[in-house]
Design an enzyme around this catalytic site. Structure first.
Site: not given
Ligand code: GBH
Length: 465
Positions: A129, A305, A85, A369, A174, A303
């Site tokens: 992106h 995390y 991707r 992701e 996103e 995605n």
């Molecule tokens: C992804 O976004 C991206 O698509 C990618 O480009 C990036 O490198 C990867 O993750 C790692 O960061 O803001 O309070 O919800 C991640 C989305 C948004 C996850 C912010 C964590 C933090 C808490 N992120 N979130 S909050």
């Protein structure tokens, strides 16, 4: 629904045909920021504003992928991934966001796709992106309606160039981040801080997605798969009280249902419309928009995390929550954290996947992701040992496997990320790759996690000794 093959004593087996991938994004890896007529995106501009990106890092060179693409595809071939991707850089293909394509820019993606296909790897193209051409931001950016039409036109340029060889398309990555981190709390480009701008941006991103989906359908073969990737938030109440459940509802509305409801049900979340009445009357949503936004999709990308724990209270402003932060507090979860300080909690992924099974029955899902940053370094022998990343990946793949066993139609998993890269506001200080990149020499070194993932792919699952 796809049935997981029965588990054996040897461990967890995934369904035949499961797509094992890695993921990247153009601005984070390509570099070559001024080559071939590429002009500035909002990230080129934003990363030059002092204090916005750690250490003053920019994507000017990044992992130099534009010049090292064949080597990077060869790395993936060695890993045995079935899918890759990547995202297309809008300002590389259409520098001003208007008018004809720059063939030289498209040529890079033609070569990438050819190289992937020759290596037996399926290309999965994401059209956006986060690298909006700066000229479109100067004209108002995502809060302006016209940007959605510009995106649909750009989608057509890319589909005409790659549509004969790319079978899976993702319109946006996103949109919550693009709207609320870009225009709400200003942590991402273009760095604006306005609740109404963020809500307008969210709607216009939805509209861009729907309009581009129409364009893709008109240009691509009927067999092509059109998808959208959302960073859905796995939310938990701090306590099992009505007030904390209401905090979950408020964040769920702005983080999840603002995208899921228009895209899959052609409606706005009415509780959000009420909660934001002091911010906007939503008149930027015009008659017919929601019909465009809800064009049928072939799958949804998620995605994931880490989860969030919320309660009644108040949190920081400016926020990415369109005013909901006045009523909601966030509590850091216990337990281990990654180098991003994000909790390691694979149950959140299982919770999201089973929610989508129930809310959107029949819709195939892909984890587009998932991965973790740790402070990796090469030891004197040149090896990179990253047992914490292996543990993170093992736990999250196990959660995906459990979800499949419980009837969730998950078709694939894309590990974020193939390479260490430009981690947005954190610059090069956070390493998500399973392949280490020495940014001085651009040397690539597969980490232990890369070998572990190759092994998982080769066996079709995870062995438990
Ligand atoms: C992804 O976004 C991206 O698509 C990618 O480009 C990036 O490198 C990867 O993750 C790692 O960061 O803001 O309070 O919800 C991640 C989305 C948004 C996850 C912010 C964590 C933090 C808490 N992120 N979130 S909050």
């Amino acid at each position: 629904a796809v049935d997981a093959r029965p588990d054996t004593v040897a461990g967890l087996r995934f369904p035949t045909g499961f797509r094992w991938g890695t993921a990247t994004a153009a601005y984070q890896i390509e570099g070559a920021a001024t080559e071939g007529g590429r002009t500035e995106s909002i990230w080129d501009t934003f990363s030059r504003i002092p204090g916005k990106v750690r250490n003053g890092d920019t994507g000017d060179i990044a992992a130099d992928h534009l010049h090292r693409m064949p080597q990077d595809v060869a790395l993936m071939k060695d890993l045995g991934v079935t899918d890759y991707r990547f995202s297309v850089s809008w300002p590389r293909v259409q520098p001003t966001g208007r008018g004809p394509a720059v063939e030289h820019g498209l040529d890079f993606y033609r070569r990438l796709v050819d190289e992937l296909l020759a290596a037996g790897i399926r290309p999965v193209a994401t059209l956006y992106h986060w690298d909006l051409p700066q000229e479109l931001e100067d004209a108002g950016g995502w809060p302006e309606r016209d940007t959605a039409q510009r995106f649909a036109d750009y989608a057509g340029l890319v589909a005409r160039a790659l549509g004969d060889r790319v079978a899976t398309w993702t319109t946006l990555n996103e949109p919550w981040c693009a709207a609320f981190l870009g225009y709400g709390n200003g942590v991402h480009a273009p760095g604006r801080t306005s609740d109404v701008a963020a809500l307008r941006a969210a709607h216009h991103l939805n509209l861009a997605h729907g309009s581009a989906t129409d364009v893709l359908r008109s240009l691509l073969p009927a067999s092509a798969e059109v998808s959208l990737t959302l960073n859905l938030h796995a939310l938990r109440p701090l306590a099992d009280t009505p007030a904390d459940h209401d905090a979950v509802r408020r964040i769920d509305a702005v983080a999840n249902r603002l995208f899921l409801d228009p895209v899959f049900h052609g409606r706005l979340p009415q509780d959000l419309v009420q909660d934001t009445a002091a911010v906007t009357d939503w008149s930027f949503v015009r008659d017919g928009d929601l019909e465009v936004v809800s064009a049928p999709l072939d799958s949804l990308g998620i995605n994931y995390y880490s989860p969030s724990v919320v309660s009644a209270g108040a949190s920081e402003s400016p926020s990415p929550w369109a005013g909901a932060e006045k009523h909601v507090a966030f509590t850091p979860a216990d337990g281990p954290r990654t180098a991003m300080d994000w909790p390691v909690d694979a149950d959140g992924l299982y919770e999201l996947l089973t929610r989508l099974r129930d809310d959107l029955p029949g819709l195939p899902l892909m984890v587009t992701e998932n991965g973790a940053a740790y402070d990796d370094y090469a030891d004197p022998s040149g090896q990179v040992h990253d047992p914490e990343r292996v543990a993170y990946l093992d736990a999250h793949l196990s959660a995906v496997h459990r979800a499949i066993g419980d009837g969730v139609d998950v078709r694939g998993y894309f590990l974020w990320s193939l390479l260490d890269n430009f981690e947005w506001a954190y610059g090069y200080g956070k390493r998500f790759g399973i392949v280490h990149v020495d940014f001085a020499s651009q040397r690539r070194t597969p980490k232990d996690s890369a070998r572990w993932y190759a092994d998982v792919i080769a066996r079709g699952g995870i062995d438990r000794p």
